[in-house]
Motif scaffolding. Structure first.
Motif, PDB file in Angstrom:
ATOM      1  N   PHE A  63      52.481  30.899  57.769  1.00  0.00           N
ATOM      2  CA  PHE A  63      51.618  31.835  57.054  1.00  0.00           C
ATOM      3  C   PHE A  63      51.576  33.176  57.779  1.00  0.00           C
ATOM      4  N   ALA A  64      51.419  33.124  59.106  1.00  0.00           N
ATOM      5  CA  ALA A  64      51.386  34.355  59.897  1.00  0.00           C
ATOM      6  C   ALA A  64      52.718  35.094  59.814  1.00  0.00           C
ATOM      7  N   LEU A  65      53.818  34.342  59.874  1.00  0.00           N
ATOM      8  CA  LEU A  65      55.143  34.962  59.784  1.00  0.00           C
ATOM      9  C   LEU A  65      55.393  35.552  58.402  1.00  0.00           C
ATOM     10  N   THR A  66      54.827  34.899  57.374  1.00  0.00           N
ATOM     11  CA  THR A  66      54.951  35.431  56.014  1.00  0.00           C
ATOM     12  C   THR A  66      54.207  36.753  55.907  1.00  0.00           C
ATOM     13  N   LEU A  67      53.016  36.816  56.505  1.00  0.00           N
ATOM     14  CA  LEU A  67      52.255  38.060  56.510  1.00  0.00           C
ATOM     15  C   LEU A  67      53.053  39.191  57.153  1.00  0.00           C
ATOM     16  N   LEU A  68      53.792  38.842  58.219  1.00  0.00           N
ATOM     17  CA  LEU A  68      54.567  39.844  58.945  1.00  0.00           C
ATOM     18  C   LEU A  68      55.926  40.116  58.302  1.00  0.00           C
ATOM     19  N   GLY A  69      56.296  39.292  57.300  1.00  0.00           N
ATOM     20  CA  GLY A  69      57.579  39.470  56.634  1.00  0.00           C
ATOM     21  C   GLY A  69      58.754  38.854  57.368  1.00  0.00           C
ATOM     22  N   VAL A  70      58.461  38.070  58.436  1.00  0.00           N
ATOM     23  CA  VAL A  70      59.537  37.500  59.248  1.00  0.00           C
ATOM     24  C   VAL A  70      60.235  36.360  58.526  1.00  0.00           C
ATOM     25  N   VAL A  71      59.465  35.514  57.825  1.00  0.00           N
ATOM     26  CA  VAL A  71      60.046  34.345  57.158  1.00  0.00           C
ATOM     27  C   VAL A  71      61.109  34.759  56.157  1.00  0.00           C
ATOM     28  N   ALA A  72      60.890  35.873  55.459  1.00  0.00           N
ATOM     29  CA  ALA A  72      61.841  36.323  54.439  1.00  0.00           C
ATOM     30  C   ALA A  72      63.211  36.640  55.024  1.00  0.00           C
ATOM     31  N   VAL A  73      63.258  36.953  56.312  1.00  0.00           N
ATOM     32  CA  VAL A  73      64.534  37.282  56.959  1.00  0.00           C
ATOM     33  C   VAL A  73      65.474  36.082  56.943  1.00  0.00           C
ATOM     34  N   ILE A  74      64.897  34.872  57.049  1.00  0.00           N
ATOM     35  CA  ILE A  74      65.701  33.645  57.076  1.00  0.00           C
ATOM     36  C   ILE A  74      66.548  33.526  55.819  1.00  0.00           C
ATOM     37  N   ASP A  75      65.984  33.948  54.689  1.00  0.00           N
ATOM     38  CA  ASP A  75      66.673  33.808  53.410  1.00  0.00           C
ATOM     39  C   ASP A  75      67.893  34.717  53.308  1.00  0.00           C
ATOM     40  N   GLN A  76      68.028  35.661  54.210  1.00  0.00           N
ATOM     41  CA  GLN A  76      69.150  36.600  54.166  1.00  0.00           C
ATOM     42  C   GLN A  76      70.400  36.042  54.854  1.00  0.00           C
ATOM     43  N   LEU A  96      58.647  30.939  51.602  1.00  0.00           N
ATOM     44  CA  LEU A  96      59.465  32.031  51.084  1.00  0.00           C
ATOM     45  C   LEU A  96      59.154  32.337  49.620  1.00  0.00           C
ATOM     46  N   THR A  97      58.610  31.359  48.919  1.00  0.00           N
ATOM     47  CA  THR A  97      58.374  31.516  47.482  1.00  0.00           C
ATOM     48  C   THR A  97      56.878  31.478  47.164  1.00  0.00           C
ATOM     49  N   VAL A  98      56.328  30.262  47.133  1.00  0.00           N
ATOM     50  CA  VAL A  98      54.916  30.097  46.781  1.00  0.00           C
ATOM     51  C   VAL A  98      54.016  30.752  47.819  1.00  0.00           C
ATOM     52  N   GLY A  99      54.385  30.628  49.106  1.00  0.00           N
ATOM     53  CA  GLY A  99      53.565  31.217  50.165  1.00  0.00           C
ATOM     54  C   GLY A  99      53.417  32.715  50.004  1.00  0.00           C
ATOM     55  N   VAL A 100      54.524  33.372  49.659  1.00  0.00           N
ATOM     56  CA  VAL A 100      54.463  34.819  49.408  1.00  0.00           C
ATOM     57  C   VAL A 100      53.578  35.099  48.204  1.00  0.00           C
ATOM     58  N   GLY A 101      53.677  34.217  47.205  1.00  0.00           N
ATOM     59  CA  GLY A 101      52.867  34.368  46.002  1.00  0.00           C
ATOM     60  C   GLY A 101      51.381  34.241  46.268  1.00  0.00           C
ATOM     61  N   LEU A 102      51.006  33.443  47.266  1.00  0.00           N
ATOM     62  CA  LEU A 102      49.589  33.303  47.616  1.00  0.00           C
ATOM     63  C   LEU A 102      49.012  34.623  48.115  1.00  0.00           C
ATOM     64  N   LEU A 103      49.853  35.437  48.733  1.00  0.00           N
ATOM     65  CA  LEU A 103      49.388  36.672  49.364  1.00  0.00           C
ATOM     66  C   LEU A 103      49.410  37.865  48.426  1.00  0.00           C
ATOM     67  N   GLU A 104      50.291  37.827  47.435  1.00  0.00           N
ATOM     68  CA  GLU A 104      50.440  38.981  46.543  1.00  0.00           C
ATOM     69  C   GLU A 104      49.513  38.852  45.331  1.00  0.00           C
ATOM     70  N   PRO A 105      48.898  39.952  44.903  1.00  0.00           N
ATOM     71  CA  PRO A 105      48.041  39.916  43.714  1.00  0.00           C
ATOM     72  C   PRO A 105      48.820  39.440  42.493  1.00  0.00           C
ATOM     73  N   GLY A 106      48.217  38.540  41.742  1.00  0.00           N
ATOM     74  CA  GLY A 106      48.869  37.988  40.559  1.00  0.00           C
ATOM     75  C   GLY A 106      48.211  36.679  40.173  1.00  0.00           C
ATOM     76  N   THR A 107      48.976  35.744  39.633  1.00  0.00           N
ATOM     77  CA  THR A 107      48.455  34.432  39.258  1.00  0.00           C
ATOM     78  C   THR A 107      49.354  33.339  39.827  1.00  0.00           C
ATOM     79  N   LEU A 108      48.773  32.158  40.007  1.00  0.00           N
ATOM     80  CA  LEU A 108      49.508  31.010  40.529  1.00  0.00           C
ATOM     81  C   LEU A 108      49.183  29.780  39.702  1.00  0.00           C
ATOM     82  N   GLU A 162      43.977  33.237  40.321  1.00  0.00           N
ATOM     83  CA  GLU A 162      44.422  34.541  40.785  1.00  0.00           C
ATOM     84  C   GLU A 162      44.803  34.463  42.259  1.00  0.00           C
ATOM     85  N   THR A 163      45.899  35.121  42.608  1.00  0.00           N
ATOM     86  CA  THR A 163      46.368  35.112  43.995  1.00  0.00           C
ATOM     87  C   THR A 163      46.047  36.443  44.671  1.00  0.00           C
TER      88      THR A 163
END
Length: 224
Positions: A54-67, A129-141, A161-162
């Motif tokens: 969760f902390a790494l997702t906040l920092l954007g680090v987890v998304a790097v793995i997908d690259q 990388l997917t749902v976790g990011v969605g929890l943080l961004e405004p929108g719906t889940l 609402e997320t």
């Protein structure tokens, strides 16, 4: 609305933590062989890994793995080897287990097992990388749509609402409830039927071995 969001997050956390898998197999093994505290401690290892992700997702680090496509096969291989190694240990404990105990031992390996497996679990990383990011961004889940096995049938039944801290708080609260209640239920049931201890330990070994072989196979597919 805040209370509803927290409760929805808690339901989501429990729904994701409850299905059978390698983490619950280790929690079950620790609970039936050593008691409630080691079972809870094992669950805490998996939960701590989620907090880290969760902390790494906040920092954007987890998304790097997908690259980097080569990372996932490596994680599958590492996770598969660890699961098979832990399965061998679970088989030995299944042979030795004669009853449920509650010695309150904090020196078990459960915490380190679940934490290490979580860090090498592509599914867990994929979730953040997917749902976790969605929890943080405004929108719906769509909460139940992501639950293994039953997601298709329950999709659309609970949409929240997320982007709300209340949702994240509820999510981790739900996981916390599971790692407290699940070991307690196993120990409570086991004290009534002590013969279940080696059976549950053996089933835990089988689940770990099955997932270990599956991860190794997926690692091979990823390389090819």
């Amino acid at each position: 609305m805040t209370l509803v969001t927290i409760l929805a997050g808690a339901v989501f956390g429990i729904a994701l933590a409850a299905p059978p898998g390698p983490m619950n197999a280790i929690i079950a093994e620790e609970s039936v062989v050593r008691g409630w505290w080691p079972g809870f401690w094992a669950g805490l290892g998996a939960m701590l890994a989620d907090v880290l992700f969760f902390a790494l997702t906040l920092l954007g680090v987890v998304a790097v793995i997908d690259q980097y496509p080569t990372v996932r096969p490596v994680l599958y291989f590492a996770g598969g080897v660890l699961m098979l190694y832990f399965a061998a240990g679970a088989i030995a404990e299944a042979r030795e287990a004669t009853s449920f105990t509650d010695g309150g031992r904090a020196d078990s390996m459960g915490f380190r097992k679940t934490f290490a497996l979580s860090l090498t679990n592509p599914y867990q990383i994929g979730f953040w990388l997917t749902v976790g990011v969605g929890l943080l961004e405004p929108g719906t889940l769509d909460v139940f749509a992501h639950v293994p096995a039953v997601g298709d049938g329950l999709a659309g039944s609970l949409v929240v609402e997320t982007g709300s801290p209340a949702l994240v708080l509820g999510f981790f609260a739900g996981i916390a409830v599971w790692i407290v209640v699940y070991p307690a239920a196993l120990v409570s049931a086991g004290r009534r039927v002590d013969a279940l201890a080696p059976v549950i330990a053996a089933l835990s070994a089988a689940v770990l071995a099955g997932f270990g072989l599956l991860f190794l196979a997926m690692g091979v597919v990823g390389v090819l």
